[in-house]
Write a protein that holds these residues in place. Structure first.
Motif, PDB file in Angstrom:
ATOM      1  N   GLN A  19       0.761  -1.466   0.435  1.00  0.00           N
ATOM      2  CA  GLN A  19       0.124   0.086   0.445  1.00  0.00           C
ATOM      3  C   GLN A  19       0.456   0.916   0.160  1.00  0.00           C
ATOM      4  O   GLN A  19       0.662   2.111  -0.939  1.00  0.00           O
ATOM      5  CB  GLN A  19      -1.119  -0.326   0.878  1.00  0.00           C
ATOM      6  CG  GLN A  19      -1.513   1.053   1.231  1.00  0.00           C
ATOM      7  CD  GLN A  19      -3.089   0.797   0.008  1.00  0.00           C
ATOM      8  OE1 GLN A  19      -3.229   0.571  -0.479  1.00  0.00           O
ATOM      9  NE2 GLN A  19      -2.460   2.231  -0.466  1.00  0.00           N
ATOM     10  N   ALA A  22       2.154   2.160  -3.274  1.00  0.00           N
ATOM     11  CA  ALA A  22       1.626   2.299  -4.265  1.00  0.00           C
ATOM     12  C   ALA A  22       0.666   3.569  -4.339  1.00  0.00           C
ATOM     13  O   ALA A  22       0.946   4.375  -5.089  1.00  0.00           O
ATOM     14  CB  ALA A  22      -0.230   1.213  -3.895  1.00  0.00           C
ATOM     15  N   SER A  73      -2.512   8.402 -12.476  1.00  0.00           N
ATOM     16  CA  SER A  73      -2.779   6.821 -11.427  1.00  0.00           C
ATOM     17  C   SER A  73      -3.974   5.655 -10.518  1.00  0.00           C
ATOM     18  O   SER A  73      -4.506   6.230 -11.653  1.00  0.00           O
ATOM     19  CB  SER A  73      -2.593   7.995  -9.590  1.00  0.00           C
ATOM     20  OG  SER A  73      -2.564   7.065  -8.778  1.00  0.00           O
TER      21      SER A  73
END
Length: 74
Positions: A19, A22, A73
């Motif tokens: 995470q 990301a 994104s």
């Protein structure tokens, strides 16, 4: 000395790291267009693409696509 982690703890850490990666990538994709003055209507800065390529570790083509708004994104 730190006790060995259980498999479950390691999996949780993998999730957390994934995470974070990301989130970091999303932030980089947000920042890249911002460092090109021509995107703000200002004169181009010679060598800026190379600076961003070096800073990101990505290819010139990928950085140029991000700069030009062709990569979003996830």
């Amino acid at each position: 000395m730190k006790q060995p982690q259980s498999d479950e703890e390691k999996i949780a850490e993998i999730r957390m790291c994934t995470q974070r990666m990301a989130d970091d990538k999303a932030r980089i994709l947000e920042l890249i267009p911002q460092v090109f003055p021509e995107k703000r209507g200002e004169p181009k800065v010679r060598g800026r693409l190379n600076e961003v390529v070096e800073a990101s570790g990505w290819t010139r083509e990928y950085v140029a696509r991000i700069r030009d708004g062709k990569v979003k994104s996830s």
